[in-house]
Write a protein that holds these residues in place. Sequence first.
Motif, PDB file in Angstrom:
ATOM      1  N   LEU A 123      48.031  46.603 -37.046  1.00  0.00           N
ATOM      2  CA  LEU A 123      48.808  47.375 -37.747  1.00  0.00           C
ATOM      3  C   LEU A 123      49.322  46.720 -38.883  1.00  0.00           C
ATOM      4  CD1 LEU A 123      50.890  49.573 -35.280  1.00  0.00           C
ATOM      5  CD2 LEU A 123      49.013  50.224 -36.528  1.00  0.00           C
ATOM      6  N   ASP A 144      50.877  51.083 -42.306  1.00  0.00           N
ATOM      7  CA  ASP A 144      50.975  51.810 -41.208  1.00  0.00           C
ATOM      8  C   ASP A 144      52.488  52.075 -40.948  1.00  0.00           C
ATOM      9  OD1 ASP A 144      48.185  52.071 -40.268  1.00  0.00           O
ATOM     10  OD2 ASP A 144      48.566  49.970 -40.108  1.00  0.00           O
ATOM     11  N   PRO A 146      52.839  56.453 -44.892  1.00  0.00           N
ATOM     12  CA  PRO A 146      52.447  55.861 -43.617  1.00  0.00           C
ATOM     13  C   PRO A 146      52.683  56.496 -42.457  1.00  0.00           C
ATOM     14  CG  PRO A 146      54.834  54.990 -44.511  1.00  0.00           C
ATOM     15  CD  PRO A 146      54.211  55.972 -45.531  1.00  0.00           C
ATOM     16  N   ARG A 147      52.385  55.898 -41.247  1.00  0.00           N
ATOM     17  CA  ARG A 147      52.275  56.701 -40.014  1.00  0.00           C
ATOM     18  C   ARG A 147      53.690  56.834 -39.639  1.00  0.00           C
ATOM     19  NH1 ARG A 147      47.534  56.020 -36.621  1.00  0.00           N
ATOM     20  NH2 ARG A 147      48.681  55.153 -35.080  1.00  0.00           N
TER      21      ARG A 147
END
Length: 194
Positions: A3, A67, A111-112
């Motif tokens: 990540l 991420d 982002p995640r």
Amino acid sequence: MSLKFIDLFAGIGGFHLALSNLGMKCVFASEFDEAARKTYLANHEIEEQFFNTDIRSASYDLIPDHDILCAGFPCQAFSHAGKRVGLTDGSNSERGNLFYCISEILEVKKPRAFILENVRGLVNHDNGNTFKVIKEELEAQGYVIYHKVLKASEFGRPQHRPRIFIVGFNKDKVDTTQPFEFPQPIPLEITMSD
């Protein structure tokens, strides 16, 4: 999966240390304070071209894809030790409203997940209205939000420093059907003299 993360209001790199120890790679950082920047560069691996001085001057679309967004955004405006003027604090670089830079980056980069950290006073500032605005702003970006005040002394470090952690997950990129749970406290087995 490796990540990538960004480290905003990075200080000397607490988030960087934690996430890089988990095998993640920092692709962008931003820190205004010159002494903190020098310490960060001496201790953490990041290309200087991706180490921004003032997040307000960054082109958010040019920030590398990532991420996880990490940010220990300025706390003076919410701290019991300060004047507590909140999101309207314009003193020394608009520190109270720098939170909105985070929101704009989330909107552009999506982002995640994110991890934000601040003083515990943020929760009750202005009778809870400041935190309500922040939570609503983050939810409007499409994130499921969790928050909790944690103390270092509850996680094996002899320091009484309660801080709020706000964690969010992008509903379009992460399965949010299972709720996030903050880690359980662990016994304190060392003292400051250790």
